[in-house]
Design a protein around this motif. Structure first.
Motif, PDB file in Angstrom:
ATOM      1  N   LEU A  30       0.867  -1.171   0.000  1.00 22.30           N
ATOM      2  CA  LEU A  30       0.000   0.000   0.000  1.00 22.30           C
ATOM      3  C   LEU A  30       0.907   1.224   0.000  1.00 22.30           C
ATOM      4  O   LEU A  30       1.776   1.354   0.862  1.00 22.30           O
ATOM      5  CB  LEU A  30      -0.899   0.007   1.240  1.00 22.30           C
ATOM      6  N   CYS A  31       0.720   2.069  -0.961  1.00 21.72           N
ATOM      7  CA  CYS A  31       1.684   3.157  -1.110  1.00 21.72           C
ATOM      8  C   CYS A  31       1.060   4.264  -1.948  1.00 21.72           C
ATOM      9  O   CYS A  31      -0.101   4.199  -2.339  1.00 21.72           O
ATOM     10  CB  CYS A  31       2.951   2.639  -1.786  1.00 21.72           C
ATOM     11  N   LYS A  78       6.059   5.586  -3.463  1.00 20.17           N
ATOM     12  CA  LYS A  78       6.529   6.337  -2.287  1.00 20.17           C
ATOM     13  C   LYS A  78       5.720   5.950  -1.055  1.00 20.17           C
ATOM     14  O   LYS A  78       4.566   5.551  -1.157  1.00 20.17           O
ATOM     15  CB  LYS A  78       6.372   7.839  -2.530  1.00 20.17           C
ATOM     16  N   ASP A  79       6.375   6.147   0.068  1.00 20.81           N
ATOM     17  CA  ASP A  79       5.699   6.011   1.359  1.00 20.81           C
ATOM     18  C   ASP A  79       4.861   4.743   1.428  1.00 20.81           C
ATOM     19  O   ASP A  79       3.647   4.797   1.633  1.00 20.81           O
ATOM     20  CB  ASP A  79       4.798   7.217   1.617  1.00 20.81           C
ATOM     21  N   GLY A  80       5.520   3.647   1.281  1.00 25.39           N
ATOM     22  CA  GLY A  80       4.783   2.400   1.180  1.00 25.39           C
ATOM     23  C   GLY A  80       4.876   1.536   2.422  1.00 25.39           C
ATOM     24  O   GLY A  80       5.818   1.620   3.195  1.00 25.39           O
ATOM     25  N   VAL A  81       3.875   0.723   2.571  1.00 23.65           N
ATOM     26  CA  VAL A  81       3.890  -0.321   3.588  1.00 23.65           C
ATOM     27  C   VAL A  81       3.725  -1.632   2.842  1.00 23.65           C
ATOM     28  O   VAL A  81       2.728  -1.827   2.152  1.00 23.65           O
ATOM     29  CB  VAL A  81       2.751  -0.150   4.602  1.00 23.65           C
ATOM     30  N   VAL A 121       8.416  -1.056   5.713  1.00 24.29           N
ATOM     31  CA  VAL A 121       8.021   0.266   5.245  1.00 24.29           C
ATOM     32  C   VAL A 121       9.148   0.798   4.373  1.00 24.29           C
ATOM     33  O   VAL A 121      10.315   0.456   4.568  1.00 24.29           O
ATOM     34  CB  VAL A 121       7.773   1.237   6.419  1.00 24.29           C
ATOM     35  N   PHE A 122       8.788   1.557   3.384  1.00 23.86           N
ATOM     36  CA  PHE A 122       9.834   2.157   2.552  1.00 23.86           C
ATOM     37  C   PHE A 122       9.438   3.571   2.176  1.00 23.86           C
ATOM     38  O   PHE A 122       8.247   3.917   2.128  1.00 23.86           O
ATOM     39  CB  PHE A 122      10.117   1.309   1.312  1.00 23.86           C
TER      40      PHE A 122
END
Lengths: 112, 390
Positions: free
Chosen positions: B350-351, B368-371, B380-381
């Motif tokens: 999910l991002c 971006k900003d993913g789980v 997380v990234f």
């Protein structure tokens, strides 16, 4: 749909483990009648806001991955990919595989 | 990107959400106690999912994972998720009273609002009443004695305090206080009588260690208790009646919105709003072709339509006027392909996305900003680059 109207935060991350755990907890509190559903909704909105903020501020990690795209869809500014035989590479050269991974991506706020 | 980071990030999220929610709790008049309990439960539930090591998990005696030393505050937790009451609290800590507390407030003085598990409220209440009557002679070794050196709020005072609140039960605040008092009285008895072996186990592990106010009263009956039991029985009956409908409400809502989000097109047709339109259109066509037919959506108010009996239950495949396109078919394969996986446990990311590009069958995307949830763990990234061919 994806973002809540007043504050413009995606509800996307509610599907993460932390979001689901929060939903479960709120469910318990509601069903034992200790909080009102409206309050629970507010908390979920706070969660939407805060998880986006914390992910943006605190996380620096990078990820690359390759795989075979099985299904793609772009609807309402939301991309959905189903990728098969994925190889993930993390920052520390750690590798992981996934047989079938679904990616749901809302448009990045920076572009809006 | 280590999995460890996830725990820190999640801990931070919980902190921030709890902070942020404080004013919402204030505005709605819900006590801070509930908020701190929300935090505890959230952490516990998250830990149970085992997606990453959480900072509050009991590894090197983390303060966050400790239950409060006083029985009053730890009991509700144990009861609420009675299935694993002790899994996170007692690992490696022989002496509970030395542990730190997760509850910010003073456990002995601040009332905890307690509600029993939703099922069997009435039965349990009556059982409680019976048990109470036997209580004078029923000596559970160890427990009663421990109660004697209980500080602060003893059951002596409890019944007297109850009198005036009981006359104004409608007031929320007082009810909460009553419930807290009741909890102190009822708690050990609930534990003793539970049928579930796990609950029992949890109870017995706790009781020897935790002094409990309920046992402080050893001399005769509390005067207020009869009233109490009656009121409690009412409350529990009401709760049993109404509690179920609120159950899982938030969760359903979340699942619903995430499935809406992820499959705007692929939602099963009969759940889609325009499905109704579809039906109407289709039945309108049917009505036109067979002039006597009344559409299923229009109730037949006059006369008989003997030959049209089967119309209201008409199926797609029976309706020769349907377009019979694959797109009309709700259980067609394409719909299943994206929705058939179990959302909660499947591998997913999910991002947000920055860029998605395609050249012929080669795709590149910048996320971006993913789980990411993969094989039961989560990562997380900040930035994710994906390349894949179709």
């Amino acid at each position: 749909m994806a973002a809540n109207a007043q504050q413009g935060h995606y509800e996307l991350y509610r599907g993460t483990s932390i979001g689901l755990a929060l939903a479960d907890t709120l469910d318990d509190l509601i069903s034992s009648r200790r909080i009102e559903p409206q309050l629970a909704m507010r908390i979920m909105q706070n969660f939407d806001e805060m998880i986006a903020k914390v992910l943006g501020e605190k996380v620096k990690a990078r990820l690359t991955f390759k795989g075979h795209l099985d299904t793609y869809r772009f609807c309402d500014e939301v991309w959905t990919f189903i990728i098969k035989d994925v190889k993930f590479k993390m920052d520390n050269a750690q590798q992981s595989d996934g047989a079938r991974v679904k990616i749901v991506a809302c448009q990045s706020k920076d572009k809006v | 990107m280590t999995n460890h980071l996830v725990g820190d990030v999640y801990a931070r999220i919980i902190d921030e959400v709890v902070d942020q929610s404080q004013k919402d709790f204030d505005e709605t008049g819900v006590g801070q106690q509930t908020l701190s309990e929300l935090r505890q439960e959230w952490q516990v539930k998250l830990s149970q999912r085992g997606v990453a090591h959480m900072p509050w998990d009991p590894k090197p005696a983390p303060p966050a994972a400790q239950q409060a030393p006083n029985g009053v505050s730890s009991l509700p937790l144990a009861t609420n998720h009675g299935l694993q009451p002790s899994s996170y609290a007692y690992d490696g800590h022989g002496n509970m009273t030395n542990g730190g507390t997760r509850i910010k407030s003073e456990p002995g003085t601040e009332p905890q609002y307690f509600q029993p598990p939703p099922q069997g409220g009435v039965a349990r209440a009556t059982q409680l009443a019976q048990e109470y009557s036997q209580r004078g002679g029923l000596a559970l070794p160890g427990q009663r004695l421990q109660g004697l050196h209980l500080p602060g709020q003893s059951a002596h005072q409890a019944p007297q305090q109850q009198y005036s609140p009981q006359q104004h039960q409608q007031m929320m605040q007082q009810q909460r206080q009553q419930a807290a008092l009741q909890q102190q009285q009822a708690q050990p008895r609930i534990k003793v009588e539970t049928d579930s072996p796990q609950l029992n186990q949890g109870a017995f592990q706790q009781q020897p260690r935790q002094p409990n106010p309920a046992y402080a009263q050893t001399d005769g009956a509390d005067e207020g208790l009869e009233e109490w039991q009656a009121m409690l029985a009412q409350r529990r009956a009401a709760h049993a009646a109404q509690g179920q409908q609120a159950d899982r409400m938030m969760r359903d809502h979340v699942m619903q919105s995430s499935s809406d989000l992820q499959s705007g097109l692929m939602v099963p047709l009969d759940e889609q709003p325009n499905r109704l339109l579809n039906k109407k259109r289709r039945t309108g066509a049917a009505a036109r072709s067979s002039s006597t037919a009344a559409g299923p959506s229009v109730p037949q108010l006059d006369g008989d339509v003997d030959d049209e009996d089967e119309k209201p239950t008409i199926k797609d495949e029976d309706d020769e006027n349907a377009i019979n396109s694959d797109l009309d078919d709700p259980d067609e394969d394409a719909a299943g392909a994206i929705n058939d996986d179990d959302e909660e446990f499947g591998d997913n990311i999910l991002c947000t996305y920055d860029k998605v590009q395609r050249v012929k069958n080669k795709w590149k995307c910048t996320l971006k900003d993913g789980v990411m949830s993969l094989n039961g763990r989560e990562w997380v990234f900040h930035k994710g680059m994906g390349e894949f061919e179709w």
